[in-house]
Design a protein around this motif. Structure first.
Motif, PDB file in Angstrom:
ATOM      1  N   THR A   2       0.844  -1.053  -0.700  1.00  0.00           N
ATOM      2  CA  THR A   2       0.124   0.008  -0.214  1.00  0.00           C
ATOM      3  C   THR A   2       0.743   1.182  -0.172  1.00  0.00           C
ATOM      4  O   THR A   2      -0.123   2.597  -0.086  1.00  0.00           O
ATOM      5  N   ASP A   3       2.206   1.486   0.206  1.00  0.00           N
ATOM      6  CA  ASP A   3       3.078   2.657   0.141  1.00  0.00           C
ATOM      7  C   ASP A   3       3.484   2.886  -1.384  1.00  0.00           C
ATOM      8  O   ASP A   3       3.839   1.592  -1.899  1.00  0.00           O
ATOM      9  N   TYR A   4       2.737   3.672  -1.428  1.00  0.00           N
ATOM     10  CA  TYR A   4       3.930   3.693  -2.575  1.00  0.00           C
ATOM     11  C   TYR A   4       2.908   3.525  -4.340  1.00  0.00           C
ATOM     12  O   TYR A   4       2.056   4.158  -5.159  1.00  0.00           O
ATOM     13  N   GLU A  35      -1.049   2.358  -3.469  1.00  0.00           N
ATOM     14  CA  GLU A  35      -2.373   3.359  -1.728  1.00  0.00           C
ATOM     15  C   GLU A  35      -3.228   3.596  -2.599  1.00  0.00           C
ATOM     16  O   GLU A  35      -3.782   4.004  -0.961  1.00  0.00           O
TER      17      GLU A  35
END
Lengths: 224, 200
Positions: B82-84, B87
């Motif tokens: 989910t990061d970058y 997201e």
């Protein structure tokens, strides 16, 4: 939903908005003449009196989301059924296209897909991704923009609160320039739509059919 | 029985094209475009009986990615889903795919000698995004409107529906996302099982 007939000017912005929001196809004039056009919402027009003393009346008609809906018991696949919230739901996956529901509906607000809908490219890019594109052989009808209801519910749950009155509007109510259409929660006695439904002007469409519709029409009170 | 239904479905899909379309195709008889050409209209009709059959039995071709993106390497390097990259998953219906610019945040300096990374850099220089193919997703006939965000908020792991991506290079469809799969989970988590929760 409550419809103030005094405010309705018959502009049909609601009809257009409904088509755009719900991916409702057009079938062309030949098929429309055969009664195969799909309009989840229509504006009925009535002339009253003799020329030159005539009056024009409009009445927007959409699915009345009846509490005792005649379309539901006739469906052999439970495609037309009632939800806990009181919506009269249509599940396209279950529908096998018997069209019994359309015959049972006294309001003529259920529509059958006689054709696979089509849009000339690139018009298909304007289709609403939140709403299914129904294929040939299924019935469809006004959902009270259930996609907007669900989206608002999800948002409210994420923010850990309950839905506020007037927080969401179906496309027709949003488009209505005269705010003739008021949408809300009838289970909440404090909501705007509940207040309007209790109005002495309030009437139900074909009330004698015993369908217990949930749309209240506020009759005209201007000079007769 | 199932075969009979299939044939009926296929015939309906073929025979009941929209009225306007049938007229126009009659007008162009003899100079029909090749099958691979993009049709001028968008329609829910199946183009061939084989297409209808594949849809009915849920047979889908595996996605062919323009670049063999190694999920395992990225996850091993402490990048989470989910990061970058995906997201949008916490915000709305779609998990989203990263654009080339997002790739290049890291790959400006990381592993620049690899040929696939150079391919990505080339995409950025040309100013085009990578045309990733969809791996999961529902058939249009399923009439499913899936929203990622509430599932993430309900603490459903990505792996529940997408398998252990840490062991996959290119993402593969390892979980069959049929209705039984969804309904079982909704039952155990006491989420709504009303039809209108997903089908509208």
């Amino acid at each position: 939903m409550a419809v103030d007939l005094d405010r309705c000017t018959g502009c049909e912005a609601c009809v257009t908005a409904c088509h755009a929001e719900n991916n409702i196809p057009t079938v062309g004039d030949t098929q429309a003449a055969r009664g195969r056009a799909l309009h989840w919402m229509r504006v009925e027009r009535y002339w009253e009196g003799e020329f030159p003393d005539v009056r024009l009346k409009f009445r927007p008609v959409m699915c009345q989301q009846c509490d005792a809906a005649p379309c539901e018991p006739v469906c052999p696949t439970y495609a037309a059924h009632h939800t806990d919230e009181g919506l009269n739901a249509q599940v396209y996956n279950r529908c096998i296209g018997t069209r019994y529901c359309a015959n049972a509906c006294p309001y003529n607000v259920r529509f059958f897909n006689f054709f696979n809908p089509s849009w000339d490219k690139p018009l298909h890019l304007q289709l609403n991704p939140d709403v299914s594109v129904r294929e040939v052989g299924v019935m469809e009808k006004c959902t009270f923009c259930v996609q907007r209801i669900k989206a608002a519910e999800v948002q409210a749950k994420a923010e850990d609160r309950s839905l506020k009155d007037g927080e969401l509007k179906p496309a027709c109510a949003q488009a209505c320039p005269a705010t003739a259409l008021v949408f809300g929660d009838l289970n909440d006695p404090e909501s705007e739509v509940s207040r309007l439904s209790r109005s002495p002007r309030g009437t139900k469409l074909l009330d004698d059919q015993g369908t217990q519709p949930k749309v209240t029409y506020l009759q005209r009170q201007s000079s007769e | 029985m199932r075969i009979a239904v299939l044939i009926a479905v296929a015939m309906a899909g073929l025979a009941c094209g929209p009225p306007g379309q049938s007229v126009s195709s009659r007008g162009q008889a003899g100079m029909l475009p090749p099958r691979e050409a993009t049709p001028p209209t968008f329609t829910t009709a199946h183009r061939t009986v084989a297409d209808a059959a594949r849809d009915f039995f849920g047979i889908r071709r595996d996605a062919q990615q323009p670049i063999p993106f190694p999920h395992n390497v990225h996850i091993a390097n402490k990048l989470t889903c989910t990061d970058y990259c995906h997201e949008a998953v916490t915000k709305g219906p779609r998990a989203g795919l990263p654009g080339v610019k997002t790739c290049m945040i890291c790959h400006e300096s990381v592993a620049t000698d690899r040929p696939t990374v150079q391919q990505v850099a080339d995409y950025q220089n040309r100013g085009v995004d990578i045309s990733w193919q969809r791996v999961y997703g529902y058939a249009p006939e399923a009439h499913v409107r899936f929203n990622h965000a509430p599932h993430i908020r309900a603490k459903v792991e990505c792996a529940t529906c997408h398998g252990n991506v840490a062991q996959q290079t290119v993402a593969e469809r390892v979980v069959d996302l049929n209705m039984g799969f969804c309904v079982n989970c909704h039952r155990t988590k006491q989420a709504s099982n009303d039809c209108l929760t997903c089908h509208f």
